[in-house]
Design a protein around this motif. Structure first.
Motif, mmCIF file in Angstrom:
data_model
loop_
_atom_site.group_PDB
_atom_site.id
_atom_site.type_symbol
_atom_site.label_atom_id
_atom_site.label_comp_id
_atom_site.label_asym_id
_atom_site.label_seq_id
_atom_site.Cartn_x
_atom_site.Cartn_y
_atom_site.Cartn_z
ATOM 1 N N TYR A 19 1.098 -1.263 0.438
ATOM 2 C CA TYR A 19 -0.019 0.461 -0.024
ATOM 3 C C TYR A 19 0.564 0.886 -0.186
ATOM 4 O O TYR A 19 0.175 2.127 -0.509
ATOM 5 C CB TYR A 19 -1.259 0.063 1.211
ATOM 6 C CG TYR A 19 -2.491 -0.853 1.393
ATOM 7 C CD1 TYR A 19 -3.521 -0.159 0.237
ATOM 8 C CD2 TYR A 19 -1.856 -2.076 1.349
ATOM 9 C CE1 TYR A 19 -4.418 -1.205 0.260
ATOM 10 C CE2 TYR A 19 -3.365 -2.894 0.951
ATOM 11 C CZ TYR A 19 -4.426 -2.991 0.738
ATOM 12 O OH TYR A 19 -4.967 -3.632 0.507
ATOM 13 N N ASP A 20 2.128 0.815 0.473
ATOM 14 C CA ASP A 20 3.293 1.770 0.611
ATOM 15 C C ASP A 20 2.779 2.764 -0.829
ATOM 16 O O ASP A 20 3.727 4.038 -1.656
ATOM 17 C CB ASP A 20 4.509 2.024 1.547
ATOM 18 C CG ASP A 20 3.869 2.302 2.932
ATOM 19 O OD1 ASP A 20 2.807 2.637 3.145
ATOM 20 O OD2 ASP A 20 4.520 1.549 3.595
ATOM 21 N N ARG A 27 0.209 4.423 -3.216
ATOM 22 C CA ARG A 27 0.031 5.420 -2.609
ATOM 23 C C ARG A 27 0.891 6.238 -3.300
ATOM 24 O O ARG A 27 0.537 7.387 -3.474
ATOM 25 C CB ARG A 27 0.225 5.720 -0.765
ATOM 26 C CG ARG A 27 0.299 7.006 0.274
ATOM 27 C CD ARG A 27 1.273 7.142 1.205
ATOM 28 N NE ARG A 27 1.874 8.490 0.879
ATOM 29 C CZ ARG A 27 2.696 8.659 0.458
ATOM 30 N NH1 ARG A 27 3.165 8.106 -0.211
ATOM 31 N NH2 ARG A 27 3.449 10.225 1.125
ATOM 32 N N GLU A 50 -3.943 12.184 1.447
ATOM 33 C CA GLU A 50 -3.014 11.769 2.871
ATOM 34 C C GLU A 50 -4.173 10.872 3.796
ATOM 35 O O GLU A 50 -4.279 10.460 3.720
ATOM 36 C CB GLU A 50 -2.333 12.583 3.065
ATOM 37 C CG GLU A 50 -1.036 12.920 2.852
ATOM 38 C CD GLU A 50 0.331 12.291 2.134
ATOM 39 O OE1 GLU A 50 0.209 11.357 2.482
ATOM 40 O OE2 GLU A 50 1.175 12.408 1.627
ATOM 41 N N TYR A 82 -6.142 8.586 1.628
ATOM 42 C CA TYR A 82 -5.860 6.765 1.516
ATOM 43 C C TYR A 82 -5.616 6.748 2.749
ATOM 44 O O TYR A 82 -5.243 5.498 3.136
ATOM 45 C CB TYR A 82 -4.208 7.756 0.076
ATOM 46 C CG TYR A 82 -4.026 6.292 -0.371
ATOM 47 C CD1 TYR A 82 -4.382 5.674 -1.310
ATOM 48 C CD2 TYR A 82 -2.788 6.078 0.849
ATOM 49 C CE1 TYR A 82 -3.930 4.724 -1.679
ATOM 50 C CE2 TYR A 82 -1.978 4.489 0.366
ATOM 51 C CZ TYR A 82 -2.763 4.053 -1.366
ATOM 52 O OH TYR A 82 -2.250 2.232 -1.336
ATOM 53 N N ALA A 100 -6.486 2.755 3.096
ATOM 54 C CA ALA A 100 -5.519 1.733 2.938
ATOM 55 C C ALA A 100 -5.729 0.771 4.579
ATOM 56 O O ALA A 100 -6.225 -0.266 4.373
ATOM 57 C CB ALA A 100 -4.623 2.460 2.696
#
Ligand code: HEM
Length: 144
Positions: free
Chosen positions: A92-93, A96, A120, A123, A127
């Motif tokens: 997920y990082d 992003r 931010e 998201y 997530a």
């Protein structure tokens, strides 16, 4: 998420207008650049269809930030399905990072610090709910 941030996310998404597919092209292009493992997850995928599904889901998320009772079950189920696709929490990082690069390229000066902060938070929430869905219930356990 406060009302102002929800508004900034929705307005910036709507400002993309008819160019959502271009954002999706940039998003997956960037993702595959920074994450070769993600590229292999999509090896068999029809990317034209996938871009459409991603854009539609993002639209539903940004339009329902105000309605957690509708949003959370759908996003949680999305996260559960992602376990079956081989997705792990750590992925997920980079998603992003790729999404923000695509939004920034599309919105240009419109991707202000306030808009970025709002995304931010949106998201991070999305997530978190997806990962919680991934680790709960019926799907096979995540491996990360
Ligand atoms: C905000 C985060 C994300 C959103 C909104 C999202 C959205 C979607 C949607 C709508 C689908 C279509 C299938 C379905 O609805 O179950 C999908 C499939 C998929 N996603 Fe995601 N996704 C996200 C994060 C990720 C991450 C972190 C990865 C890992 C790199 C990933 C990899 C995949 C893969 C491999 C598929 C299946 C492709 C296929 O059908 O061949 N996604 N995603």
């Amino acid at each position: 998420m406060n009302a102002e941030r929800k508004r900034l996310v929705l307005e910036s998404w709507d400002a993309i207008g008819r160019n959502h597919d271009r954002v999706a092209v940039a998003f997956y292009g960037r993702l595959f650049e920074i994450d070769s493992a993600a590229r292999s997850l999509f090896a068999e995928t029809n990317m034209v269809a996938q871009r459409g599904k991603f854009v539609q889901m993002m639209g539903e998320i940004v339009r329902n930030l105000d309605l957690p009772r509708e949003l959370i079950p759908a996003v949680s189920a999305l996260g559960r399905r992602h376990v079956e696709y081989g997705v792990r929490d750590a992925d997920y990082d980079r998603v992003r990072e790729a999404l923000f690069a695509a939004l920034s390229a599309e919105l240009g000066d419109g991707f202000t610090d306030d808009v970025r902060d709002a995304w931010e938070e949106a998201y991070a929430l999305t997530a978190a709910v997806m990962k919680r869905g991934a680790h709960s219930g019926t799907a096979s356990p995540a491996t990360s």
